[in-house]
Enzyme design. Structure first.
Site, short mmCIF file in Angstrom:
data_model
loop_
_atom_site.label_atom_id
_atom_site.label_comp_id
_atom_site.label_asym_id
_atom_site.label_seq_id
_atom_site.Cartn_x
_atom_site.Cartn_y
_atom_site.Cartn_z
N CYS A 126 0.83 -1.21 0.00
CA CYS A 126 0.00 0.00 0.00
C CYS A 126 0.87 1.27 0.00
O CYS A 126 1.44 1.61 -1.02
CB CYS A 126 -0.99 -0.03 1.16
N HIS A 226 -3.60 -4.84 0.40
CA HIS A 226 -3.10 -5.30 1.69
C HIS A 226 -3.14 -6.82 1.77
O HIS A 226 -4.09 -7.40 2.32
CB HIS A 226 -3.95 -4.69 2.83
N GLU A 228 -1.60 -8.78 3.69
CA GLU A 228 -1.55 -9.28 5.07
C GLU A 228 -2.95 -9.48 5.65
O GLU A 228 -3.11 -10.20 6.65
CB GLU A 228 -0.73 -8.33 5.95
#
Length: 257
Positions: A126, A226, A228
Site C-alpha cells: 500500500c 493489503h 496481510e
C-alpha cells in the site's frame, strides 16, 4: 526437564525480514505516548511464511545508518500507513492528504535506496508501493475518488473493500499469485506517473495501478492492496521469504540458505 542446545535447523535457515512501522500517538493502559507500532497481521504473515520478523521504527537516518540496519536483514517490507508527503514529488497537499510524516518518509526512502543498491529483496505494501514510486522519482494521485469517481478503494472505518485485480501474466507478481486476485483495498491514493525503472504488473478494471516491480533487482515487488489481511493467502510473503533465503545464502558469512 533438559533443554537441548542443538540448533533448530529451520530457525538457523530462516531469513530475517525487517518491517517498517508507524510512529504515532498511542494509548495503552494509563499511557498516552508517541509509540512505534505495527498491526500483528503483518509480522504474523512473515512468520507463517517462514521468516523471522524484526520491526524498524522511524528514527534519524542517513546512508550509513540505513546500511548498518540492512547488514542485519535478509529482506525488507515497507508497510502501509499515512500518506507520503506530496512535497517529495513536487506537489502541494490536497485537502484530503494526511499531515506529512516526514520522519517516516525519510526513514523508508533511505532503507529502500540502500536495499536497491545492495539488491536486498523487498516488498512494498500500500503506502510501501507509493513510497517506492516516489523514492525513484514518480508521482501519486493524491485523492483517488476524484480520479475513479467512487470510494471503492477507501470505504473508511477500518473496512477493507474487495477489488478484482488483473495481473500481467509475464510479471513476477503473476508468478507468485496468478493472473487474477481479489485484493483487500484501503487507500485513497495511488501511483500516477510511474518512476523510471519500475514496471506496472497489475491494474484494476478502471486502470488504477495495483502492483509494480523493479526488474533490475532479483526481488523488488510492491502492491497497492493489503495482502496481510488475507489470512489464507500468504504467497507474496512466501515469495519474499524464498528470495530472502537465497540472499542470505549468498551474502552471509555462514552461507546458510
Amino acid at each position: 526437564m533438559s533443554v537441548s542446545n542443538e540448533p533448530n535447523s529451520q530457525a538457523v535457515s530462516a531469513p530475517v525480514i525487517g518491517l517498517t512501522t508507524y510512529l504515532e500517538q498511542a494509548q495503552t493502559g494509563v499511557w498516552d505516548v508517541k509509540a512505534a507500532f505495527l498491526p500483528k497481521v503483518y509480522f504474523d504473515a512473515v512468520n507463517r511464511a517462514g521468516g523471522i520478523a524484526v520491526l524498524l521504527p522511524p528514527q534519524p537516518v542517513d546512508a550509513v545508518v540505513a546500511g548498518r540496519i540492512l547488514d542485519g536483514l535478509d529482506g525488507l517490507i515497507i508497510t502501509g500507513g499515512k500518506d507520503v508527503d506530496p512535497a517529495r514529488y513536487g506537489q502541494e497537499a490536497h485537502p484530503a492528504t494526511d499531515e506529512p510524516r516526514k520522519d517516516r518518509d525519510a526513514w523508508e526512502d533511505a532503507l529502500l535506496t540502500a536495499a536497491i543498491e545492495r539488491e536486498l529483496p523487498f516488498l512494498g505494501i500500500c503506502r510501501g508501493a507509493q513510497m517506492l514510486n516516489v523514492a525513484l522519482g514518480g508521482t501519486l494521485h493524491q485523492h483517488l475518488p476524484e480520479v475513479v469517481g467512487s470510494t471503492r478503494y477507501s470505504a473508511g472505518g477500518g473496512v477493507f473493500n474487495d477489488n478484482d485485480v488483473q495481473v500481467d501474466e509475464h510479471s513476477r507478481v503473476a508468478g507468485l499469485i496468478g493472473g487474477v486476485v481479489t485484493a483487500k483495498s484501503y487507500h485513497h491514493q495511488s501511483i500516477d506517473r510511474v518512476a523510471e525503472g519500475l514496471v506496472v504488473s497489475a491494474r484494476s478494471h478502471d486502470g488504477t495501478i495495483q502492483a509494480v516491480e523493479l526488474p533490475s533487482v532479483p526481488f523488488g515487488v510492491a502492491v497497492q492492496w493489503h495482502p496481510e489481511q488475507d489470512y489464507d493467502d500468504i504467497r507474496l510473503f512466501e515469495g519474499l521469504v524464498v528470495a530472502a533465503r537465497t540472499y542470505r545464502g549468498s551474502h552471509r558469512p555462514d552461507g546458510v540458505a
